[in-house]
Design an enzyme around this catalytic site. Structure first.
Site, PDB file in Angstrom:
ATOM      1  N   THR A 316      -8.306  -0.795  -2.592  1.00 24.94           N
ATOM      2  CA  THR A 316      -7.731  -2.139  -2.502  1.00 24.94           C
ATOM      3  C   THR A 316      -8.816  -3.134  -2.128  1.00 24.94           C
ATOM      4  O   THR A 316      -9.902  -2.767  -1.683  1.00 24.94           O
ATOM      5  CB  THR A 316      -6.631  -2.215  -1.433  1.00 24.94           C
ATOM      6  OG1 THR A 316      -7.238  -2.226  -0.124  1.00 24.94           O
ATOM      7  CG2 THR A 316      -5.657  -1.063  -1.532  1.00 24.94           C
ATOM      8  N   ASP A 317      -8.503  -4.404  -2.271  1.00 20.05           N
ATOM      9  CA  ASP A 317      -9.328  -5.432  -1.661  1.00 20.05           C
ATOM     10  C   ASP A 317      -8.820  -5.646  -0.237  1.00 20.05           C
ATOM     11  O   ASP A 317      -7.871  -5.002   0.216  1.00 20.05           O
ATOM     12  CB  ASP A 317      -9.281  -6.724  -2.483  1.00 20.05           C
ATOM     13  CG  ASP A 317     -10.516  -7.597  -2.286  1.00 20.05           C
ATOM     14  OD1 ASP A 317     -11.217  -7.425  -1.266  1.00 20.05           O
ATOM     15  OD2 ASP A 317     -10.774  -8.458  -3.137  1.00 20.05           O
ATOM     16  N   TRP A 318      -9.435  -6.555   0.458  1.00 25.67           N
ATOM     17  CA  TRP A 318      -9.241  -6.786   1.896  1.00 25.67           C
ATOM     18  C   TRP A 318      -7.758  -6.999   2.264  1.00 25.67           C
ATOM     19  O   TRP A 318      -7.148  -7.976   1.880  1.00 25.67           O
ATOM     20  CB  TRP A 318     -10.070  -7.991   2.310  1.00 25.67           C
ATOM     21  CG  TRP A 318     -10.155  -8.282   3.766  1.00 25.67           C
ATOM     22  CD1 TRP A 318      -9.288  -9.044   4.494  1.00 25.67           C
ATOM     23  CD2 TRP A 318     -11.166  -7.847   4.685  1.00 25.67           C
ATOM     24  NE1 TRP A 318      -9.693  -9.111   5.806  1.00 25.67           N
ATOM     25  CE2 TRP A 318     -10.857  -8.390   5.955  1.00 25.67           C
ATOM     26  CE3 TRP A 318     -12.311  -7.057   4.558  1.00 25.67           C
ATOM     27  CZ2 TRP A 318     -11.647  -8.175   7.077  1.00 25.67           C
ATOM     28  CZ3 TRP A 318     -13.092  -6.843   5.680  1.00 25.67           C
ATOM     29  CH2 TRP A 318     -12.761  -7.389   6.922  1.00 25.67           C
ATOM     30  N   ASP A 320      -4.981  -6.003   1.255  1.00 25.58           N
ATOM     31  CA  ASP A 320      -4.065  -6.415   0.195  1.00 25.58           C
ATOM     32  C   ASP A 320      -2.739  -5.671   0.184  1.00 25.58           C
ATOM     33  O   ASP A 320      -1.771  -6.157  -0.410  1.00 25.58           O
ATOM     34  CB  ASP A 320      -4.747  -6.304  -1.171  1.00 25.58           C
ATOM     35  CG  ASP A 320      -5.499  -7.579  -1.516  1.00 25.58           C
ATOM     36  OD1 ASP A 320      -5.110  -8.646  -1.021  1.00 25.58           O
ATOM     37  OD2 ASP A 320      -6.482  -7.514  -2.276  1.00 25.58           O
TER      38      ASP A 320
END
Length: 784
Positions: A316-318, A320
């Site tokens: 995932t991104d930060w 998310d």
């Protein structure tokens, strides 16, 4: 209440059905590529507990390990032993990212702290943790690292080999910092000039992004994706996918992309980079047509893992997964969001402060909401990447083994990259190159700061620490003073960017009259306008026009009658149509890195001939944004017929535009065959002559137009390019080869199709006609 909330979402029900079908199709392809690695993965996995498995699927930021808490704002930063025990012993976390409190470290500081973390991780289960950073134009968080132009500048070089070499240097220096995983390259398309991450992309064009992305992956990872040596890193393609075209133009806001557009344009660079061996992918933080990408099983599992038989890691991104319930309101709890994301195909959650993720995921497995097969698949992928990185054999690299870190050799490559990226947009009356015995006024807010040379992801997230940690390098002002002597340079900025905690767009009180007064005693004005550093959501804007203060400065200086050279240092093309007619010469430098000032001075005074080409379309006005591959209904002529819709689309400068100090002439375009089918190879050849007096580099670009199609065809598409150096008076023959199938498009039904009919190809000023003689439709999701 909770059940009614979920059942009311038809998309989620459909998603669940897709998840069930996808789970049975997941393939572990490591055994097909490298059986010894797969045997090692099986051995480790068979001994792991559920707690260890969900720990491996968790990624935290290093700040959670910091003595004094996660928001300590001053050095020296130290790891807290009790927190190390919590993270690596109790929860057995598999990955850490980022830097201490948004502050860069030396290679020795990285080594000391990473060694301590790895020792703790290995002492409790024997599985090394994998550390990741966003080293997108050099090692972002390491003091003294070699910083290259940002990706948009590297795209402007149209030189994949230069990208590959720069990526190899970044990989080397990342490993010198002890870090084996790089969250790069960005393969989003920069198709909206409003977007705050435009400068992180290579181009608005899918083909150019694909070529540069593949080169970057090869530079990062080396030749064998199953054996990433100690001078290479695992790449992480981001942000999968369609991130750059939100409806609003603002970061992390919804997009509305059709399946046809998604597959043909946005998926294509990821597809090519996966084929090149990329080991991991990071997911788009937004949502498309109402569905968050992080729970889109069709994209994550079907398109990536199943259709491509890919065995890499999806991260995932930060934070998310939190967005699924906090921001997007898909479900009311984090636990339900975790369930959706993991079942959709997420392998690792960048949480990054919260240790609830592994606890809640373990509960979901125990409750039967997430199958153990899905957990094992995710952990297998993570372990596989760690084995490929050699972390089980050598969990930490020592900076003493990397003597070329920050070396002169690396600096020369960064300088030449900056030189090839810089794009000459206007040269009225051949005002450039300048004479070294003339006096110059250097003005504008971008003239004496490293922030406007580097942009974000430079020694801090927003790049605000560049002047502090990159003070040994030349600003534009300092580079010009070095080039022609301080006695020939007057510096009076007229406008300066605000400092401290100010927003990126804030400026100090203008002192325009001081600059006007100084201009009276010089021969030329080098006016440095553009943007301060910024990154992601803090870089959102409300107007694409260059700031009013900066435009007023340009207008006031123009009244002096002195010729102005406008230097644009900007992460996205800001509208300058009101001041462009007042300027003699215009140079776009994007964010060229620490050596950008030196590269610019070399070009302004003629030591280097500019060869950069615009990797995007430069807009004429904020309400007339356009890409070069527009549809016929968006053409530059007034529409004919009973209703005059006045559909005029004008631009400041076109995609691929860029001047030189010499002149190139194109002739004798020939084609191996004018009638073709999907299986044919088409060879285009053209002669390019340097008709000027200087040696120069030129980019021969092949554009192809489908004249009629069942879906309204694009105006034209870039299908190939070649950058060559030609000496004065010399003629070189350029060859570009493509396949007939390269001219296919995705139809309304989501299937690839090449339709019988007429095409037109163009290289430079030369045009040739060609015809597809047979329609071909593919049943497979991708063209082999």
């Amino acid at each position: 209440m909770m059940r009614r909330n979920i059942s009311s979402l038809g998309a989620i029900l459909a998603l669940s059905m897709l998840i069930s079908s996808c789970e049975t199709k997941i393939k572990n392809t490591g055994s097909e590529r490298n059986n010894p690695i797969e045997m090692k993965v099986d051995s480790v996995l068979s001994k792991m507990t559920l707690e260890q498995k969900v720990g491996q699927m968790t990624q935290l930021t290093i700040d959670v390990l910091t003595k004094g808490g996660p928001f300590v704002s001053h050095a020296p930063f130290e790891l807290e032993d009790s927190l190390l025990d919590t993270v690596f012993v109790k929860y057995q976390i598999g990955s850490i990212l980022n830097t201490f409190s948004n502050t860069p470290q030396t290679t020795q500081e990285w080594y000391k702290n990473l060694k301590k973390m790895q020792e703790k991780a290995l002492a409790n289960g024997g599985i090394p943790m994998v550390y990741g950073v966003d080293a997108i134009h050099g090692v972002t968080y390491t003091i003294g690292a070699t910083l290259f132009p940002q990706q948009i500048g590297m795209g402007a070089t149209f030189n994949p080999e230069l990208v590959k070499q720069g990526a190899a240097v970044t990989a080397y220096e990342t490993r010198a910092s002890g870090i084996p995983w790089n969250f790069s390259p960005v393969l989003d398309l920069g198709r909206d000039a409003r977007w705050s991450r435009m400068w992180e992309t290579y181009s608005e064009d899918s083909y150019l992004v694909s070529q540069m992305g593949v080169a970057c992956v090869e530079g990062y990872q080396g030749n064998d994706p199953d054996k990433i040596g100690n001078t290479h890193v695992a790449s992480c393609l981001k942000h999968f996918m369609g991130y750059g075209v939100s409806v609003s133009g603002k970061d992390r806001t919804p997009s509305s992309i059709s399946e046809q557009e998604m597959r043909e344009r946005h998926f294509a660079p990821f597809l090519d980079a996966i084929k090149a061996g990329a080991l991991s992918v990071m997911v788009n933080s937004g949502l498309n047509n109402g569905l968050p990408y992080h729970i889109n099983a069709e994209y994550l599992t079907q398109w990536l893992k199943t259709d491509l038989n890919w065995d890499g890691v999806i991260v995932t991104d930060w934070a998310d997964i939190n967005n699924i319930f906090n921001r997007d309101k898909i479900v009311p709890t984090k636990k339900e969001a975790i369930k959706l994301a993991i079942n959709a195909g997420i392998d690792m959650s960048m949480d990054p402060y919260d240790l609830k993720f592994p606890v809640l995921l373990r509960e979901l497995v125990e409750e039967g909401e997430v199958k153990m097969e899905r957990i094992d698949d995710a952990v297998r992928r993570i372990l596989r990447m760690k084995f490929r990185l050699g972390l089980f054999d050598k969990p930490i690299t020592n900076p003493s083994d990397y003597p070329l870190f920050g070396s002169e050799e690396h600096a020369k490559l960064a300088l030449s990259s900056a030189e090839e990226s810089i794009t000459l947009l206007k040269n009225e009356d051949s005002v450039l190159p300048l004479l070294k015995n003339k006096r110059v006024l250097v003005a504008g807010p971008a003239a004496n700061t490293m922030r406007s040379l580097n942009g974000g992801w430079t020694l801090s997230w927003q790049g605000e620490k560049a002047d502090q940690y990159a003070s040994d390098y030349n600003t534009i002002l300092e580079a010009i003073q070095t080039k022609i002597g301080k006695e020939n340079v007057i510096y009076e900025p007229g406008i300066e960017f605000a400092t401290g905690d100010a927003k990126y767009y804030e400026e100090k009180t203008p002192q325009i009259e001081k600059a006007v007064t100084a201009a009276r005693s010089v021969d030329y004005i080098v006016l440095c306008l553009g943007e301060n550093s910024y990154c992601e959501t803090p870089g959102n804007l409300n107007t694409l026009d260059l700031s009013e203060n900066q435009q007023n400065l340009a207008k006031a200086l123009a009244k002096t009658g002195k010729p102005i050279i406008l230097v644009l240092s900007e992460g996205r093309p800001r509208v300058i149509s009101d001041i462009e007619p007042l300027i003699k010469g215009i140079v776009q430098i994007y964010y060229p890195g620490n050596y950008g000032g030196d590269a610019l001075a070399n070009i302004l005074w003629g030591d280097v001939n500019p060869s950069g080409k615009l990797p995007y379309t430069y807009p004429l006005s904020a309400n007339s944004l356009l890409t070069y591959d527009y549809k016929p209904s968006e053409n530059t002529d007034v529409m004919a017929g009973a209703y005059n819709y006045d559909a005029v689309a004008s631009v400041q400068w076109a995609f691929g535009y860029g001047l030189s100090y010499t002149k190139f002439e194109y002739s004798n375009l020939r084609l191996s065959k004018t009638d073709f089918t999907a299986t044919d190879e088409l060879t285009f050849q053209i002669d390019v002559k340097n008709a000027g007096a200087r040696s120069g580099k030129e980019v021969a670009m092949l554009f192809v137009s489908d004249l009629f199609a069942s879906l309204s065809p694009d105006n034209r598409r870039l299908r190939g390019f070649e950058k060559i150096q030609i000496e004065p008076g010399e003629t070189k023959s350029v060859t570009i080869k493509i396949k007939g199938s390269d001219l296919a498009f995705v139809g309304h039904d989501g299937k690839w199709i090449l339709e019988k009919g007429d095409f037109k190809a163009q290289i430079g000023t030369e045009v040739v006609d060609l015809k597809c003689t047979e329609t071909k439709k593919w049943n497979s999701p991708n063209i082999d």
